[in-house]
Design an enzyme around this catalytic site. Sequence first.
Site, short mmCIF file in Angstrom:
data_model
loop_
_atom_site.label_atom_id
_atom_site.label_comp_id
_atom_site.label_asym_id
_atom_site.label_seq_id
_atom_site.Cartn_x
_atom_site.Cartn_y
_atom_site.Cartn_z
N LYS A 1 -6.81 3.28 -3.72
CA LYS A 1 -7.27 3.27 -2.33
C LYS A 1 -7.47 4.71 -1.89
O LYS A 1 -6.69 5.59 -2.27
CB LYS A 1 -6.21 2.57 -1.49
CG LYS A 1 -6.45 2.56 0.00
CD LYS A 1 -5.38 1.72 0.72
CE LYS A 1 -5.43 1.93 2.21
NZ LYS A 1 -4.33 1.25 2.93
N ASP B 1 0.86 -1.18 0.00
CA ASP B 1 0.00 0.00 0.00
C ASP B 1 0.90 1.24 0.00
O ASP B 1 1.47 1.59 1.03
CB ASP B 1 -0.91 0.03 1.24
CG ASP B 1 -1.96 -1.08 1.21
OD1 ASP B 1 -1.68 -2.16 0.64
OD2 ASP B 1 -3.06 -0.88 1.77
N LYS C 1 -10.18 0.06 -2.94
CA LYS C 1 -10.15 -0.09 -1.49
C LYS C 1 -10.45 1.23 -0.80
O LYS C 1 -9.59 2.10 -0.73
CB LYS C 1 -8.78 -0.61 -1.04
CG LYS C 1 -8.66 -0.74 0.49
CD LYS C 1 -7.31 -1.33 0.90
CE LYS C 1 -7.13 -1.28 2.42
NZ LYS C 1 -5.81 -1.74 2.86
#
Lengths: 303, 493
Positions: A203, A140, A239
């Site tokens: 995300k 991430d 996400k």
Amino acid sequence: MVVTKSIPDFSLSPHIDQVGVEERAKRFTTRSIKNETKINGLKLALNMIDLTTLEGKDTDGKVKQLCYKAQHLHDAYPGLPTVAAVCVYPSMVKVAKKALGNSGIKVASVSTAFPSGQAPRDVKIRDTKFAVSEGADEIDMVISRGKFHMGEYNFVYDEIAAVKEACGNARLKVILETGELVTYDKVRRASDIAMYAGADFIKTSTGKISPAATMPVTLVMLEAIRDFYYKTGKKIAMKPAGGISKAKLALHYLVMLNEVLGEEWMNNEWFRFGASSLANDILMQLMKQKTGVYQSADYFSVD
Amino acid sequence: MAKAIKNNTIKLKFDSARNLAPAPESKSAATIKDRYELFINGEFQKPLSKKYFASINPATEEKLSEVAEANTADVNKAVEAARTAYEKVWKKTSPKERAKYIYRIARMVQERARELAIIETLDGGKPIRESRDFDVPTAANHFFYYAGWADKLEYAFPNRNAQPLGVAGQIIPWNFPLLMAAWKIAPALATGNTVVLKPAEGTPLTALKLAEIIQEADLPPGVVNIITGAGETGAAIVNHPDINKIAFTGSTNVGKIIQKAIAGTNKKATLELGGKAANIIFEDAPIDQAVEGVINGIFFNQGHVCCAGSRLFVQESVAKVVIQKLKDRMESLIVGDPMDKNTDIGAINSKEQLGIINNYLAIGQKEGAEMYQSSCAIPKKGYFCRPTIFTGVAQSSRIAQEEIFGPVLTIQTFRTEDEVIEKANNTPFGLSAGVWTDKGSKIFNMTTKLRAGVVWANTYNKFDPTSPFGGYKESGYGREGGLHGLSAYVDIV
């Protein structure tokens, strides 16, 4: 021959009407999810969770306990799925990897000088390579929001592409930190940059900045994913992270996902919730559906 | 490696929006009587005609109730009651007192919102989501808004003396039965007029529920009279010599008949008639929101909306992507049981209307336009129509010229601003229009040149009691709502 994908001019990304997108997002919340659909939705949401601990005070013990919870969400309810992944700092990847064994639960690691991303590129690359070498299945990363605001889209693009290369086989989630981008136009533009640069996931947030994920922001990103899919044929996962702590809200997100991207995206390969307290609220709702009564929060483990 | 790694990805059935578990609103929260009489002089009275007709649930084709059919004698009785109430009571009631009654009605509509929404949906076929979230709350808002004006008319018309007209005959359509009743009754009462109102014959039940509320609110007898019947009853109201004002919402054809009937009389009129609105998407528009706006513009209330955005004009450079997105969005619309809280598109209001729509679908195909319908299943019983778009439509196609009043959208492309303005205005109607662009100057240019009573920019089908509504050309005249709505009910002396 090398086929190069043409990179669009990101300043021409579609514009977003704030009133319109917020109205559309609100409409998903009027869907009434009942009975079997509700139970399926709740289980699906559980299975999409990236159970997260990202604190300076994280220890081996804390991470191990979280990993046990990831595999045994609530043993009083047999047949529950596990979560999708456990998300930790790079230094905790090894511990998590070992604790999760062959459960199928992925280890996700934040990197690139999370959460601010204020570090030189070589540090970010090393951070990423370290996490991957420790066994991270997913990375991430955060984008350089400062450079983005300065209009240096090429810098942001190149950085994402470089991190993607450093990831090897690990899937890359690109965190836009939408709370710092502020406008929907910028969220859309950043989404386009991330996807063209090689993101596997886009995300919303680190969870360290408020506001984190909201439904309209997620909707803008889902629509960007849909447009990218139509243009390139490539699926990108989504996400939303931070601020989703209630089962009902998670169901609203699933309704939105379903109506924007459709059933192909309705699994944890293509959609995740970055959340820590969401799991217990879902468990509580599932137990309520099963027994007809709400149980005290003390019946659900806190990790 | 020792053990194989498990796959922890599960797939569960949440797959199609159309497979959501049923979430029906409960019918038992509403009471519908087997038979409704005429509401005249504060009482429910048997019709002198001795006749009744059935009101049907268009989603199930079952009879919901039967209502009285008012003949000329009944209309005379209602007008007489309204005249007496006007002269003896309402004219002399202080503005503040009038406001109190209207506020009371507004609050009672809110209190009984759920029941009214259920009946609206059962009687008219519109989805409960819309009657619950739009029709009933907006109706209450109209009463609240005009209640506020009742004792402030001197500010609405500064330095002038605004006097009520007398008895207003009001005839309303079947697409928004309760809301239209509120639009008509609230300003009439606020300005001191009395009312004879006739709801459409297909959807009379919420107006009769409103009559019960008005009775409970203790409004003086005769101030509001609600009588049911079909075209002949309406004609008797229009032709009655003791009516001072006609307020009509409905088709352009009936509007023309009314116009002829009142020619040479002293009757004032406001007519809110049909439409064939242009919804215009420029290439610089926020496309996803524009698509959503087009969906709301044409499929809201099954397209039974006089201001529906039924003609879509898309700039050629974005036409392909807009049409693709429209089709995607149509696939996620849930068509079916109007009582289910997840239904987006309910039942067509009547068998007759479904016939009209289907006829236009046939005409469109015959004209060579390409028809696309969402792939959803529709219930076997009841009157349903899939959301439909036509591409390859020409300005001279009938489906682009005539009001269909159903979930049917025609799509034309354009190249320049001038071209789209010319085409958008090239219609006998002029009720509403929509403009989608990110550029402010373009919005102002368009709104000054489009010949339509309401022009929405980057949104569509937004209604507010404070905002006037009405048409150009054959879409009628006079304005309802807002300050403008008051002047339709007063004589300025």
